[in-house]
Scaffold this motif. Structure first.
Motif, PDB file in Angstrom:
ATOM      1  N   PHE B  15     -24.300   1.173  41.005  1.00  0.00           N
ATOM      2  CA  PHE B  15     -24.744   1.490  42.366  1.00  0.00           C
ATOM      3  C   PHE B  15     -23.561   1.978  43.184  1.00  0.00           C
ATOM      4  CE2 PHE B  15     -22.732  -2.097  44.410  1.00  0.00           C
ATOM      5  CZ  PHE B  15     -22.696  -3.074  43.437  1.00  0.00           C
ATOM      6  N   GLY B  16     -23.865   2.589  44.294  1.00  0.00           N
ATOM      7  CA  GLY B  16     -22.814   2.931  45.241  1.00  0.00           C
ATOM      8  C   GLY B  16     -22.537   4.408  45.360  1.00  0.00           C
ATOM      9  N   GLU B  17     -22.196   4.789  46.577  1.00  0.00           N
ATOM     10  CA  GLU B  17     -21.865   6.178  46.860  1.00  0.00           C
ATOM     11  C   GLU B  17     -20.378   6.313  47.154  1.00  0.00           C
ATOM     12  OE1 GLU B  17     -25.921   5.620  47.112  1.00  0.00           O
ATOM     13  OE2 GLU B  17     -24.698   4.877  48.753  1.00  0.00           O
ATOM     14  N   VAL B  21     -19.906   1.561  51.398  1.00  0.00           N
ATOM     15  CA  VAL B  21     -19.069   0.377  51.512  1.00  0.00           C
ATOM     16  C   VAL B  21     -18.346   0.082  50.208  1.00  0.00           C
ATOM     17  CG1 VAL B  21     -19.112  -2.107  51.984  1.00  0.00           C
ATOM     18  CG2 VAL B  21     -20.682  -0.562  53.207  1.00  0.00           C
ATOM     19  N   ALA B  22     -19.070   0.220  49.110  1.00  0.00           N
ATOM     20  CA  ALA B  22     -18.508  -0.177  47.826  1.00  0.00           C
ATOM     21  C   ALA B  22     -19.320   0.462  46.706  1.00  0.00           C
ATOM     22  CB  ALA B  22     -18.547  -1.699  47.677  1.00  0.00           C
ATOM     23  N   LEU B  90     -17.442  -5.352  41.425  1.00  0.00           N
ATOM     24  CA  LEU B  90     -17.439  -4.659  42.711  1.00  0.00           C
ATOM     25  C   LEU B  90     -16.100  -3.954  42.946  1.00  0.00           C
ATOM     26  CD1 LEU B  90     -19.513  -4.594  45.158  1.00  0.00           C
ATOM     27  CD2 LEU B  90     -17.836  -6.041  46.317  1.00  0.00           C
TER      28      LEU B  90
END
Lengths: 362, 362, 362, 362
Positions: B15-17, B21-22, B90
């Motif tokens: 996940f994440g862009e 945020v992360a 993360l």
């Protein structure tokens, strides 16, 4: 997780061995109310059927398909339509020639899956390759015929574009030629050349590789997804599941490695019919999502490993030996991969069409 | 079905862009009791990290990974081990440079996913490409570090084997060179050449494609499955999910199309260490199942589409315009794809190892 | 296949242990362009949060959720919306009280997963139950808040309908009462009774089971599928994944076993608002597909196994011993299962809504 | 995602309608080298076959199963074994009585899936219920026979424990009685009572519900997983996919809601044969993972909706009408659900056994 299924919303599970009772597939997730006849499926199967020229295996199978479930006459129109429930298709095996397998029963044929099947399962079906036989692909062609009906405005066509080192002349590309030669070759001159070229290979008991190109026109922009459900990654896996395929590329493919950024990125302009791209190095896919341009995929098929020259190998007891694979075979298995590639493209597109509609409502 | 997951028993969801945020991932299905430290994961991440030479994007991200779950100190030994439950990783985004996006907010960059994202979702994250940014691949490298621990006896290494039209000399292949140049190039002389070659491209604001090869040694025979879970088809999809990849091949790959049956099929002989093949055109895979030889996959990476030459494009309102993509970029994104390709190979092998063990008990 | 994911098109993967760094989830497949704020998610989480009355565990966690990815301000409206890419949610663990675990580290608590985790993985997280802690359900509630936004016209509400042997009076059902007592009880009088009843249980260090009912109104007819994707079978699995749940029933449920065909089958009549059923023994589902009536599911929650009475058990070395589980605990874990049941219902419905739209286009 | 598949590593896809050409299934992921004959599968099918007493539908189907693929004579022993490839099973439909469907073609039968199928798909197979017919369960019983061979040391048995309001006396439970009465009832006296009780219901053209219990003995501790692949949640979904099932419970089930923590949690003691539990309220599952005790699941089956009393309903045009369902029917469909429940239990256990072995190597 499944070893014998592909697709997600348009989902195909295949079964059957070359020398078993029958082969078949179950198509799950097909939308309801789509008109579908057994003749439409048979039509596609007939294009793949072996024994149609001296350039494909002489195995004589009518490959007559039966629809076992998932269709019914519409209560009002009487037209046979899909019901939304699983469509099972069955093709009985009829030409399981009783043959002497003593040679290959205990030896591993180089280039075949003999050694690896035994390593995996502790046994293998030595009669015609079992599950690794190209015969399984008949079921995919049948499933692909249904996938085409899910996407009536998309035209999926395949062509043989290279045999051995000989590539077709792209300027001479004529889709109408495909049906006029036994190679699915769109270049008339090259088709004539392939006739004598492959005859020579066939007579010498050898074989040769090929490259197939499949093009889908009319694909709307927006199919696919960014990362692990990319339209191109799913086409890659679909094509690589076809027997003997060793490479897959989209659009410019491996050629893109040699291009500069200026050469590679397809520029855009608006037009009467919406946005268009001035080139199609992307093969109709950017970021895993269709652009609205033709989707173009190519795949390389290795030469048949069954040849008439003795090859060094080992036997099941671990001793060195030689083997020579007799019997009916394709001098260029790539030829029959053309309708299979089309079917896989159709299935992937149908799957992504349903997934896109599910997530976005469009 | 999932758009952001790969693998089946060793299953990674990312996940994440780029500008969120992360970024992160969840690794599900990892066996328990495997020693695992955050340093091991960070080690692999550091190999991929941008900004390490003038040849990769100057984005400065420490890419410090945290393990959020799935490990604990073993009650008896005190060594940190996996627990069998999902391992969440993360990586916080720290260098989200506040930048002027007015240029790209309303224009579609050629070669990027801008147009297709908008076609699919009705909007797109114009800040750094959102989900289509190569930044997502950091999470795969992290997951790959765990996959390597699942298969301690398998060595997975990648190399850049072609940049633009320039191929390495395979006779000069030296794995030790990989760490000595900024290209992951195993040919010392070609690495020196690439240095000046890519400098020229970088200074001109252009970009160039590349070909990467990933090799896994020590893979036991028997991993994979006959048809839709072929080891090669899953490698194909894995590599094709990497940003900018346009082609994938196994072993002889597209070259196999030019070979005869005699040339292509790898002959076998017995030896002290069991069955061996006299060549490896198969790339370590026959019938979708590993042979015990090195597994060899190559993939082509297109040139970065962000270049300093104005390109023709259209805007969101449907008008013709030009665009020039400024800012920090990679002249050859293929370079950083090397550790990503390794990670994908490791994940696919770990997945197949667990699936094989499940089905066969071996 | 995944051990920590549920759903297909609306797909939720959760991670995190009770005593780790954080818990969280990734929601994959959410449609784009849905307005979504962190406050909406937090609102649902606050309903589940422990420590709000003396009847739930005194663990004090603010359970503050962060959205890590998958949303952005709409380029035109500025409203924060989903982007169609994975939405990752994170909840940090803050109240990991440093506690003496020596008692439970080497003993298996009866009724807990201690023995089975150890049998499966060879180790277990003895600190708070690790992955088996009810804390994981916070992530589901967060995911459920997103699912509710996918189905804005569907109202999903849950209620505690039985505690121990005491059932509510269905004639007194008032949804407004739910928010006025600490039990999510819709029967005002019974809620008053439960207050003293549960106080007695709490003070004696004992615990008690409960039955929860979740109702979804506004579900359109047609969601679900005939056989292995039945709406009821997926609700059954969803509810059974909630900690301590031992039974699930739809509509008349186990009561249907005692009914005759005349009593059970819901008759139909037409009306101003289309077809309606004269009763709802089916619980809004026939043949696995929604009828348009309220979807009604009930589930039984066993009593907390952590009680203040010594219990016979064995230790990790195989010796007989006793155990008494001290610390903060819920006398009736069923209470907090109410918002979790709602969340699971919302997720299942969102998933089926997207699947139905994908297959049928409606 | 699939609408007609269950299981993950032991994966069953079924197809076929009541009144089509054939029904069948594909079992994917079965381990290789397991001896398997068609007689073993037929044996289980014969237990479920209708028309064996006056208490089940008089449809006369021999239900003769054929194995189409996935087995072969072992090259050395000659014993027929599984090959590790998909096992396809086919049962032809022979008793598709040409019947007058005019009554039900345009009316929705209360309690049947008529209305919901039409709402979902826009059409329905009015001939015998199509895909929603209990006939589909024959394919599950066939698959279950294979699942039993995957787990030779596990004994899976089912029993009817309640018919209408009448429960069996658990003190009189005798497994040997199951085969001696047409109800699969383990209580000899109650079976005698059911004979007259059900005769009365049958003669009045009515029907009645039932509760079935399935018990698996010999299940090793450790099967299952903590959250979304809980053994109990997968049993819940498996049972709820059986036609007419409205409730599922594990161990103490709904009864657990009435228990205190002291009563519910099963205490442990060591013994000669390892850890044992002093009771089994958990039904052999704690935290989603098997304890080594018998796995116990119960499910409620609603009464057949086809009864001889006219019922109020609506027709396809939206008008109010009445319907009376004539023809051959089961007064208590729960009876034939017994072997189906056994089959589902066997399939779930086989699946989890393979998954557990894959993840942990044990």
């Amino acid at each position: 997780m499944s070893f014998n299924t592909f697709g997600h919303m348009f989902r195909v599970t295949t079964f059957g061995e070359s020398h078993g009772v029958a082969i078949g597939c179950v198509v799950d997730g097909c939308p309801p109310l789509i008109p579908l006849t057994v003749e439409e499926i048979q039509h596609d199967l007939d294009r793949r059927r072996p024994g149609q020229s001296r350039f494909t295996t002489q195995r004589q199978e009518p490959d007559a398909v039966k629809i076992l479930s998932g269709v019914m006459a519409h209560p009002e129109t009487g037209v046979q339509v899909t019901t939304g429930t699983p469509i099972a298709l069955l093709i009985e095996n009829t030409d399981q020639r009783s043959k002497d397998y003593s040679e290959i029963k205990d030896k591993f044929r180089p280039g075949h899956a003999d050694f690896t099947y035994e390593a995996k399962y502790g046994l293998r079906d030595y009669r015609g390759g079992g599950r690794s036989s190209a015969r399984e692909t008949a079921t995919r062609v049948a499933a692909g015929a249904i996938a085409r009906k899910v996407l009536p405005d998309v035209k999926v066509r395949g062509a043989l574009v290279q045999m051995g080192p000989h590539k077709i002349d792209r300027d001479k590309w004529d889709w109408d030629e495909i049906a006029r030669n036994p190679f699915f070759c769109p270049d008339k001159d090259k088709a004539a050349f392939f006739e004598s070229y492959l005859d020579g290979i066939r007579k010498s008991g050898s074989s040769i590789g090929a490259v197939i190109e499949v093009v889908a026109e009319g694909v709307p922009a927006g199919l696919g997804a960014p990362i692990y459900a990319k339209l191109d990654s799913e086409l890659a896996t679909a094509m690589m599941t076809i027997n003997a395929v060793k490479g897959v590329e989209i659009g410019a493919g491996f050629g893109a490695a040699e291009l500069s950024g200026e050469e590679n990125a397809d520029e855009m302009r608006t037009g009467n019919d919406g946005t268009r791209f001035l080139s199609n190095n992307a093969g109709g896919i950017l970021g895993g999502i269709s652009t609205g341009q033709p989707v173009v995929v190519r795949f390389a098929v290795k030469p048949t490993s069954s040849i008439l020259t003795p090859r060094r190998t080992v036997d099941r007891k671990g001793g060195d030996t030689d083997i020579l694979t007799k019997g009916r075979h394709d001098p260029c298995v790539g030829i029959r991969a053309v309708p299979v590639g089309e079917a896989m493209m159709a299935c992937v597109l149908a799957d992504h069409f349903l997934r896109h509609r599910g997530q976005t409502g469009r």
